[in-house]
Design a protein around this motif. Structure first.
Motif, PDB file in Angstrom:
ATOM      1  N   VAL A  86       0.835  -1.209   0.000  1.00  0.00           N
ATOM      2  CA  VAL A  86       0.000   0.000   0.000  1.00  0.00           C
ATOM      3  C   VAL A  86       0.865   1.252   0.000  1.00  0.00           C
ATOM      4  N   LEU A  87       1.936   1.252   0.793  1.00  0.00           N
ATOM      5  CA  LEU A  87       2.831   2.408   0.820  1.00  0.00           C
ATOM      6  C   LEU A  87       3.482   2.642  -0.532  1.00  0.00           C
ATOM      7  N   ALA A  88       3.935   1.568  -1.177  1.00  0.00           N
ATOM      8  CA  ALA A  88       4.537   1.707  -2.504  1.00  0.00           C
ATOM      9  C   ALA A  88       3.510   2.183  -3.526  1.00  0.00           C
ATOM     10  N   ALA A  89       2.255   1.729  -3.414  1.00  0.00           N
ATOM     11  CA  ALA A  89       1.223   2.179  -4.346  1.00  0.00           C
ATOM     12  C   ALA A  89       0.964   3.671  -4.193  1.00  0.00           C
ATOM     13  N   PHE A  90       0.927   4.173  -2.954  1.00  0.00           N
ATOM     14  CA  PHE A  90       0.714   5.603  -2.757  1.00  0.00           C
ATOM     15  C   PHE A  90       1.891   6.425  -3.271  1.00  0.00           C
ATOM     16  N   ILE A  91       3.108   5.967  -3.008  1.00  0.00           N
ATOM     17  CA  ILE A  91       4.278   6.702  -3.522  1.00  0.00           C
ATOM     18  C   ILE A  91       4.289   6.674  -5.047  1.00  0.00           C
ATOM     19  N   GLY A  92       3.934   5.528  -5.631  1.00  0.00           N
ATOM     20  CA  GLY A  92       3.874   5.446  -7.096  1.00  0.00           C
ATOM     21  C   GLY A  92       2.820   6.361  -7.681  1.00  0.00           C
ATOM     22  N   LEU A  93       1.639   6.446  -7.039  1.00  0.00           N
ATOM     23  CA  LEU A  93       0.612   7.356  -7.522  1.00  0.00           C
ATOM     24  C   LEU A  93       1.050   8.810  -7.410  1.00  0.00           C
ATOM     25  N   ALA A  94       1.781   9.140  -6.339  1.00  0.00           N
ATOM     26  CA  ALA A  94       2.243  10.522  -6.174  1.00  0.00           C
ATOM     27  C   ALA A  94       3.292  10.906  -7.208  1.00  0.00           C
ATOM     28  N   LEU A  95       4.161   9.960  -7.581  1.00  0.00           N
ATOM     29  CA  LEU A  95       5.244  10.265  -8.522  1.00  0.00           C
ATOM     30  C   LEU A  95       4.884   9.966  -9.974  1.00  0.00           C
ATOM     31  N   ASN A  96       3.721   9.362 -10.211  1.00  0.00           N
ATOM     32  CA  ASN A  96       3.366   8.994 -11.583  1.00  0.00           C
ATOM     33  C   ASN A  96       3.246  10.185 -12.529  1.00  0.00           C
ATOM     34  N   PRO A  97       2.715  11.360 -12.089  1.00  0.00           N
ATOM     35  CA  PRO A  97       2.687  12.502 -13.027  1.00  0.00           C
ATOM     36  C   PRO A  97       4.062  12.920 -13.519  1.00  0.00           C
ATOM     37  N   VAL A  98       5.083  12.800 -12.680  1.00  0.00           N
ATOM     38  CA  VAL A  98       6.439  13.165 -13.125  1.00  0.00           C
ATOM     39  C   VAL A  98       6.910  12.206 -14.212  1.00  0.00           C
ATOM     40  N   VAL A  99       6.655  10.909 -14.025  1.00  0.00           N
ATOM     41  CA  VAL A  99       7.043   9.918 -15.035  1.00  0.00           C
ATOM     42  C   VAL A  99       6.256  10.129 -16.320  1.00  0.00           C
ATOM     43  N   ALA A 100       4.959  10.463 -16.198  1.00  0.00           N
ATOM     44  CA  ALA A 100       4.150  10.721 -17.397  1.00  0.00           C
ATOM     45  C   ALA A 100       4.648  11.951 -18.150  1.00  0.00           C
ATOM     46  N   THR A 101       5.065  12.979 -17.409  1.00  0.00           N
ATOM     47  CA  THR A 101       5.623  14.166 -18.072  1.00  0.00           C
ATOM     48  C   THR A 101       6.926  13.817 -18.796  1.00  0.00           C
ATOM     49  N   GLY A 102       7.767  12.998 -18.175  1.00  0.00           N
ATOM     50  CA  GLY A 102       8.987  12.559 -18.854  1.00  0.00           C
ATOM     51  C   GLY A 102       8.693  11.737 -20.094  1.00  0.00           C
ATOM     52  N   ALA A 103       7.635  10.905 -20.057  1.00  0.00           N
ATOM     53  CA  ALA A 103       7.277  10.113 -21.240  1.00  0.00           C
ATOM     54  C   ALA A 103       6.796  11.009 -22.370  1.00  0.00           C
ATOM     55  N   ARG A 104       6.081  12.103 -22.041  1.00  0.00           N
ATOM     56  CA  ARG A 104       5.669  13.038 -23.098  1.00  0.00           C
ATOM     57  C   ARG A 104       6.858  13.774 -23.707  1.00  0.00           C
ATOM     58  N   LEU A 105       7.940  13.887 -22.932  1.00  0.00           N
ATOM     59  CA  LEU A 105       9.168  14.503 -23.450  1.00  0.00           C
ATOM     60  C   LEU A 105      10.100  13.475 -24.094  1.00  0.00           C
ATOM     61  N   HIS A 106       9.553  12.261 -24.375  1.00  0.00           N
ATOM     62  CA  HIS A 106      10.288  11.174 -25.051  1.00  0.00           C
ATOM     63  C   HIS A 106      11.441  10.647 -24.208  1.00  0.00           C
ATOM     64  N   LEU A 107      11.274  10.699 -22.885  1.00  0.00           N
ATOM     65  CA  LEU A 107      12.242  10.075 -21.987  1.00  0.00           C
ATOM     66  C   LEU A 107      11.745   8.680 -21.614  1.00  0.00           C
ATOM     67  N   PRO A 108      12.629   7.698 -21.562  1.00  0.00           N
ATOM     68  CA  PRO A 108      12.179   6.350 -21.151  1.00  0.00           C
ATOM     69  C   PRO A 108      11.609   6.367 -19.735  1.00  0.00           C
ATOM     70  N   ARG A 109      10.537   5.599 -19.548  1.00  0.00           N
ATOM     71  CA  ARG A 109       9.909   5.560 -18.230  1.00  0.00           C
ATOM     72  C   ARG A 109      10.867   4.996 -17.182  1.00  0.00           C
ATOM     73  N   TRP A 110      11.672   4.004 -17.582  1.00  0.00           N
ATOM     74  CA  TRP A 110      12.565   3.390 -16.603  1.00  0.00           C
ATOM     75  C   TRP A 110      13.629   4.376 -16.136  1.00  0.00           C
ATOM     76  N   LEU A 111      14.065   5.286 -17.044  1.00  0.00           N
ATOM     77  CA  LEU A 111      15.090   6.259 -16.664  1.00  0.00           C
ATOM     78  C   LEU A 111      14.529   7.281 -15.671  1.00  0.00           C
ATOM     79  N   THR A 112      13.339   7.804 -15.965  1.00  0.00           N
ATOM     80  CA  THR A 112      12.727   8.768 -15.045  1.00  0.00           C
ATOM     81  C   THR A 112      12.425   8.121 -13.702  1.00  0.00           C
ATOM     82  N   ALA A 113      11.919   6.881 -13.730  1.00  0.00           N
ATOM     83  CA  ALA A 113      11.622   6.177 -12.484  1.00  0.00           C
ATOM     84  C   ALA A 113      12.884   5.902 -11.684  1.00  0.00           C
ATOM     85  N   LEU A 114      13.974   5.561 -12.372  1.00  0.00           N
ATOM     86  CA  LEU A 114      15.228   5.294 -11.679  1.00  0.00           C
ATOM     87  C   LEU A 114      15.761   6.554 -11.005  1.00  0.00           C
TER      88      LEU A 114
END
Length: 397
Positions: A86-114
């Motif tokens: 549950v804690l990881a799901a909440f942290i993932g939901l909080a940080l998901n907009p940043v990863v989505a913004t990186g994907a729109r800028l053609h950045l790999p999701r794994w790189l932004t997540a890392l």
């Protein structure tokens, strides 16, 4: 003997009577006073049907209660697995907009997540490094501080002690002996070494779950949407998921920002008052504020106790840090947080307290910290799921 053509069969009257009775049963009012005006066979059938419905309703309520108890037992039994999830799901939901913004800028999701996970681990490590030494120093120094603080109130407690000794002498005939002082609280190096692997394993598992949620979370949700039967259901499911993601992310980031600012203001206020380890108590205020009402009361009591321990004289000025913090939390809870979060995120105080009691009983302190985010997520989901709007209405303010 067979019936002649054009004449009804012998049982036609009975069939017509049964059809009429069934129609009357289906349209019969629920008032039991009207049953006495019906024919006796029809009234008997009506009583039997109502009794069957009552029995089925009672069985359904009993099965739902047993299902709820089994669910609570399962949640309690698997809390070591569910709390990091549950804690990881909440942290993932909080940080998901940043990863989505990186994907729109053609950045790999794994790189932004890392990058995000690495920064999160570095922030947690630096915070633990800054707060571990003051916390251990406070644990070791609290007994001596208590012993040095007691003589300051000797003049105030001397009449009470004399009255207590006189009462004890009248009751038992002898004065009460003084109990030996308790052993001082200490944390050895072995305690730290034995606990460190468990803490590191928990943090590593949470960080790995956050990383995989950020990388593959959208793919999993897309696969779940593909299982819906029709295009209208798919579109409805996509709208629910997207709005839920955006609102939960906004809520979590807003709550984290507000609590961080509250912790920083508390630390600065304690530093101005000269309270030792101001950064430690600011961190306590930040994390405790995730528990509405209870967290503010707990932090106020802790600050009052700490200010009393480190005070030089026994005066009312000792309680100024605790009173100032109480005023800050009143302004934050009644003005700043409702203004920033908006009306859609407001929850009923009764629902919050009940939710805190339930999850604090099931999961302890982690359950109390995660209770309000879980209640907010449940409210946002129930607002969009047909048939569950009543739950969102009950828990709303």
């Amino acid at each position: 003997m067979s019936a002649e053509p054009g004449q009804p069969p012998p049982n036609a009257d009975e069939a017509a009577h049964e059809a009429t009775s069934a129609a009357m049963l289906s349209h019969m009012p629920a008032d039991p006073l009207l049953v006495g005006d019906l024919p006796r066979p029809l009234a008997r059938r009506l009583h039997s049907a109502r009794g069957t419905r009552r029995h089925l309703r009672a069985i359904r309520i009993l099965l739902n209660a047993m299902l709820l108890l089994a669910l609570l037992y399962t949640v309690t039994l698997t809390r070591a697995l569910l709390i990091p999830l549950v804690l990881a799901a909440f942290i993932g939901l909080a940080l998901n907009p940043v990863v989505a913004t990186g994907a729109r800028l053609h950045l790999p999701r794994w790189l932004t997540a890392l990058v995000l996970v690495t920064g999160l681990v570095a922030g947690i490590g630096s915070g633990v490094g800054l707060l571990a030494q003051p916390a251990l120093g406070w644990f070791h120094g609290a007994p001596s501080a208590i012993r040095s603080f007691v003589p300051k109130f000797r003049s105030l407690t001397k009449p009470l002690e004399a009255a207590n000794r006189a009462t004890q002498t009248l009751v038992t005939g002898t004065s009460r002996s003084v109990a030996p002082p308790p052993a001082p609280l200490s944390i050895s190096a072995w305690d730290v070494v034995s606990t460190a692997p468990k803490v590191l394993a928990a943090v590593l598992s949470v960080m790995l779950l956050v990383f995989f949620f950020l990388v593959y979370g959208d793919t999993m949700l897309r696969r779940l949407v593909e299982l819906t039967p029709s295009f209208s259901y798919k579109r409805h499911a996509v709208s629910i998921v997207r709005s839920f993601q955006s609102e939960v992310s906004r809520y979590l980031l807003t709550a984290l920002s507000i609590n961080t600012c509250l912790g920083a203001i508390t630390a600065g206020m304690l530093w101005l008052y000269g309270v030792p380890d101001a950064l430690l108590w600011g961190a306590v205020a930040m994390f405790a504020n995730f528990i509405p009402y209870v967290g503010a009361i707990f932090t106020t009591l802790v600050l009052a106790f700490v200010s009393m321990l480190y005070a030089k004289t026994a005066e009312l000025d000792v309680f100024l840090p605790a009173l100032t913090f109480a005023a800050i939390t009143i302004v934050e809870g009644n003005l700043i947080t409702p203004l920033i979060q908006g009306r859609s995120m407001r929850l009923s105080p009764i629902a919050i307290l009940l939710w805190l009691l339930i999850w604090g009983w099931l999961w302890g302190i982690p359950g109390a910290l995660l209770a309000v985010p879980m209640l907010t997520c449940a409210k946002l989901i129930c607002e969009r799921v047909r048939g569950w709007e009543w739950f969102a209405l009950i828990v709303s303010r």
